[in-house]
Each structure stands twice: as C-alpha cells, then as structure tokens.
Design a protein around this motif. Structure first.
Motif, short mmCIF file in Angstrom:
data_model
loop_
_atom_site.label_atom_id
_atom_site.label_comp_id
_atom_site.label_asym_id
_atom_site.label_seq_id
_atom_site.Cartn_x
_atom_site.Cartn_y
_atom_site.Cartn_z
N GLU A 101 20.08 -15.48 24.59
CA GLU A 101 20.32 -16.73 23.86
C GLU A 101 19.08 -17.62 23.85
O GLU A 101 18.97 -18.53 23.01
CB GLU A 101 21.51 -17.48 24.47
N ALA A 102 18.13 -17.39 24.77
CA ALA A 102 16.92 -18.21 24.84
C ALA A 102 15.74 -17.59 24.09
O ALA A 102 14.66 -18.19 24.06
CB ALA A 102 16.53 -18.44 26.30
N LEU A 103 15.91 -16.42 23.51
CA LEU A 103 14.81 -15.71 22.87
C LEU A 103 14.91 -15.80 21.35
O LEU A 103 16.01 -15.71 20.79
CB LEU A 103 14.80 -14.25 23.30
N PRO A 104 13.78 -15.93 20.65
CA PRO A 104 13.80 -15.97 19.18
C PRO A 104 14.29 -14.66 18.58
O PRO A 104 14.21 -13.60 19.22
CB PRO A 104 12.33 -16.22 18.81
N ASP A 105 14.78 -14.75 17.35
CA ASP A 105 15.31 -13.56 16.68
C ASP A 105 14.27 -12.45 16.59
O ASP A 105 14.58 -11.27 16.80
CB ASP A 105 15.78 -13.92 15.26
N ASP A 106 13.01 -12.81 16.29
CA ASP A 106 12.01 -11.77 16.09
C ASP A 106 11.69 -11.04 17.39
O ASP A 106 11.38 -9.84 17.37
CB ASP A 106 10.73 -12.36 15.49
N VAL A 107 11.78 -11.73 18.52
CA VAL A 107 11.52 -11.09 19.82
C VAL A 107 12.62 -10.07 20.12
O VAL A 107 12.34 -8.96 20.59
CB VAL A 107 11.41 -12.14 20.93
N LEU A 108 13.86 -10.43 19.84
CA LEU A 108 14.95 -9.48 20.07
C LEU A 108 14.82 -8.28 19.13
O LEU A 108 15.10 -7.14 19.52
CB LEU A 108 16.30 -10.17 19.87
N ALA A 109 14.38 -8.52 17.91
CA ALA A 109 14.17 -7.40 16.98
C ALA A 109 13.07 -6.48 17.49
O ALA A 109 13.18 -5.25 17.42
CB ALA A 109 13.83 -7.93 15.58
N ASP A 166 29.45 -13.61 23.67
CA ASP A 166 28.72 -14.19 22.54
C ASP A 166 27.24 -13.79 22.60
O ASP A 166 26.63 -13.42 21.58
CB ASP A 166 28.83 -15.72 22.56
N ALA A 167 26.65 -13.87 23.81
CA ALA A 167 25.24 -13.49 23.97
C ALA A 167 25.04 -12.02 23.65
O ALA A 167 24.05 -11.63 23.02
CB ALA A 167 24.78 -13.81 25.39
N LEU A 168 25.97 -11.19 24.08
CA LEU A 168 25.86 -9.75 23.81
C LEU A 168 26.06 -9.45 22.33
O LEU A 168 25.41 -8.54 21.80
CB LEU A 168 26.88 -8.99 24.66
N ALA A 221 23.49 -7.53 17.52
CA ALA A 221 23.22 -7.69 16.09
C ALA A 221 21.72 -7.65 15.79
O ALA A 221 21.30 -7.09 14.76
CB ALA A 221 23.81 -9.01 15.60
N LEU A 222 20.90 -8.23 16.65
CA LEU A 222 19.47 -8.36 16.36
C LEU A 222 18.63 -7.21 16.92
O LEU A 222 17.64 -6.80 16.30
CB LEU A 222 18.94 -9.68 16.93
N ALA A 223 18.98 -6.71 18.11
CA ALA A 223 18.19 -5.64 18.73
C ALA A 223 18.86 -4.28 18.60
O ALA A 223 18.19 -3.25 18.72
CB ALA A 223 17.96 -5.96 20.21
N GLY A 224 20.15 -4.26 18.36
CA GLY A 224 20.87 -3.00 18.24
C GLY A 224 21.58 -2.62 19.53
O GLY A 224 21.26 -3.12 20.61
N PRO A 225 22.56 -1.73 19.46
CA PRO A 225 23.34 -1.34 20.64
C PRO A 225 22.51 -0.63 21.70
O PRO A 225 22.91 -0.57 22.86
CB PRO A 225 24.42 -0.43 20.08
N GLY A 226 21.32 -0.12 21.33
CA GLY A 226 20.48 0.55 22.31
C GLY A 226 19.74 -0.40 23.24
O GLY A 226 19.07 0.05 24.17
N SER A 227 19.87 -1.71 23.03
CA SER A 227 19.18 -2.69 23.88
C SER A 227 20.13 -3.47 24.78
O SER A 227 19.74 -4.47 25.38
CB SER A 227 18.38 -3.67 23.00
N LEU A 228 21.35 -3.03 24.90
CA LEU A 228 22.36 -3.74 25.70
C LEU A 228 22.32 -3.31 27.16
O LEU A 228 22.17 -2.13 27.47
CB LEU A 228 23.76 -3.45 25.14
N GLY A 229 22.49 -4.28 28.05
CA GLY A 229 22.59 -3.98 29.48
C GLY A 229 23.20 -5.15 30.22
O GLY A 229 23.38 -6.24 29.67
#
Length: 312
Positions: free
Chosen positions: A211-219, A241-243, A248-256
């Motif tokens: 939630e503290a990171l810009p959209d482009d960083v998560l992408a 909500d954070a997940l 949505a922005l990084a994809g399911p492969g970036s979840l932890g």
C-alpha cells in the motif's frame, strides 16, 4: 573481459514460462464450506513466513511456541538494531536461532535450500531460514557478505540510504552469484527501481508494504517475478485489500505473507476472506507457499549458472 554475468539466462522468466505456478483448480467453495476449505489449504500449503523475531533469551523456559498452526517455514530476522555493533549482533542472532533449532528438534529444522525445506515438511518440522541480515552488518564489504553466506544466511536487506551506491550495486550482483536473496523491505522507491534494474534473480520484500509503494514499482516487481510478503497485522480486511492491489499490479506470482500475531486464526481468517472475494485456489497456494519457495529455487538455479561464469 566481457561481463559474463550479464549473459546469464533469465531463469525467473524461464521458470514462469515453464509453468512453475500451480494449474487452475476448482471453483471457489460456497460460503458454508470456506472455513473448512481454508483449513485444508493451509494444511497442504503451510505459510512460508517472511519474518520471525529472534528471542532475546534462548533458554528452554523462554522459548516461543516452536511451530504455529499453518506455518511451514520462517525467515528468522537477523537485522541489527540502531546503536548495535552490527556484525557482532548479527552473529549473536545467528547463534540464537541455531540454539533455538537445537532445542526444538521435533518442531524445527534449519534449512538452506528448497530441498531442505521440503525435507523438513516431509518430517513434520517447520523450516528455519536464516535472514535477512541488515545492510549495515555488511560493513561495506563483499567479503563479509560471503562470510554470512558461508554461515547459511539466505537474505540481506538493502534498505539503507535512498541512493543506490556502487557498493549496493556490487552487493546485488554478488548476492545473485552466491544465491543470497535481495530483500528490499523498507527501501525507498528509487532504491527498489535501481536494485530491480541490476538483479538477475527474483527479489523478496520480507516485510512488504504494497500500500506504500507506487504502482510502477509493484509492476516492476511483477516483471522481476519477485515476492512482496505482506504482514497480517492491520486486520484481515485491510490485509486482503493490500493483497488485492498487489495481485492486480504485480500479478499472482508476487504474493507472499510476512507474519501474523495469531497465525492459527489469522491466516485461516485471511484465506476465508480471500475465498469470499473469489480468489482461486492456485493464487492462495502461491500466496502461502508457492511463490516464496519458487524465489528461493530460482535463486539457487541462477547461482549455479553464474558461479561457473563469474568468480567472486
């Protein structure tokens, strides 16, 4: 001489293309079955936690519960606090974790590789993973980094100054070569962008705050196939909500997942909420265990490939 590391294959992308993530599963269960289904998912795919605090006193009477429900592996934080002699404090913490594991052999097993994590699970133990070490504990020395690696440290945090200096650049490359994970927890967005431009292996954020990171960083994190491990500390709904945003922005492969004050009820409640929101089983399996072990495995593969091409 040409820089041979830059010619190393992008194994993160190759693994993703090869189908490292689980195939799609059945439709989400009805509301009446969500709690039972969440229990079954956590039993089959226990959480790899990004953060566990090292106890101050490793005496048996002072030990924390050695294994929480739904937890299959934990990164034990070796970060030195402000004012500490960083190297000595890090060594003390390594010794404390080893003492803890030795005191709880029926519950914990020290693990250095994904194979050893799997062996621990097969034996009914939780895997204890050493790291991350704080950047200050490197003392500006790649030799110190290599010494930590020899002590089985698996991750180092690069979240010091906002600027990504030459040492940080070289440290990332050496971590890639050794198979030590780059942890970007708490790093400024520009530092994260710079590190992602250098690393050839997936990164971790063991205490991530999407939630503290810009959209482009998560992408960019998603393009790296890195993992942001999110704590379950602000309530299940806020964590979900954070997940959702991270997915949505990084994809399911970036979840932890990072940690939870009450793992048994907290992780189960979170999985129930994600099922209610329509998350498929394969994304939940990736969240709890699959992505973290994939990052470790790809780091091992990349290290083996690059050590043959570039010396220390």
């Amino acid at each position: 001489m040409a820089d041979l590391l830059d010619d190393a294959p992008d194994l993160s992308a190759a693994s993703a293309a090869a189908g490292e993530l689980d195939p799609p599963g059945p439709p989400p269960p009805p509301a009446s079955d969500r709690d039972e289904h969440a229990r079954a998912l956590l039993a089959a795919y226990p959480v790899v936690e990004g953060y566990a605090d090292v106890p101050e006193l490793p005496d048996p009477e002072d030990l924390p519960p050695p294994r929480a429900e739904g937890v299959g592996a934990q990164f034990w934080s070796l970060r030195a606090g402000p004012g500490d002699d960083a190297v000595l404090e890090t060594l003390r913490r390594i010794d404390t974790v080893r003492t803890l594991v030795a005191a709880c052999p029926e519950h914990l097993r020290l693990a250095r590789t994904t194979g050893e994590i799997a062996d621990a699970a097969n034996c009914g133990r939780a895997a204890a993973l050493l790291g991350p070490v704080s950047a200050t504990a490197l003392g500006g020395s790649l030799a110190t980094l290599r010494a930590y690696h020899a002590l089985d440290v698996l991750a180092v945090t690069l979240s010091g100054p906002d600027d990504f200096d030459r040492f940080a650049h070289d440290a990332v490359r050496e971590m890639n070569r050794l198979g030590v994970l780059v942890d970007l927890s708490g790093a400024a967005p520009d530092t994260i962008r710079a590190a992602l431009a250098v690393t050839k292996a997936p990164v971790l954020m063991t205490r991530g705050e999407p939630e503290a990171l810009p959209d482009d960083v998560l992408a960019l994190l998603g393009e790296n196939c890195g993992v942001c491990m999110v704590p379950v500390t602000g309530g299940v709904s806020a964590t979900a909500d954070a997940l959702d945003r991270l997915r949505a922005l990084a994809g399911p492969g970036s979840l932890g997942l990072s940690h939870c004050p009450d793992p048994g009820a907290g992780y189960r409640g979170l999985v129930v909420e994600l099922l209610r929101r329509g998350w498929p089983d394969q994304d939940i399996r990736a969240l709890t265990r699959g992505n973290a072990t994939r990052v470790l495995r790809e780091s091992e593969f990349h290290s083996r490939a690059t050590r043959l091409r570039r010396p220390a």
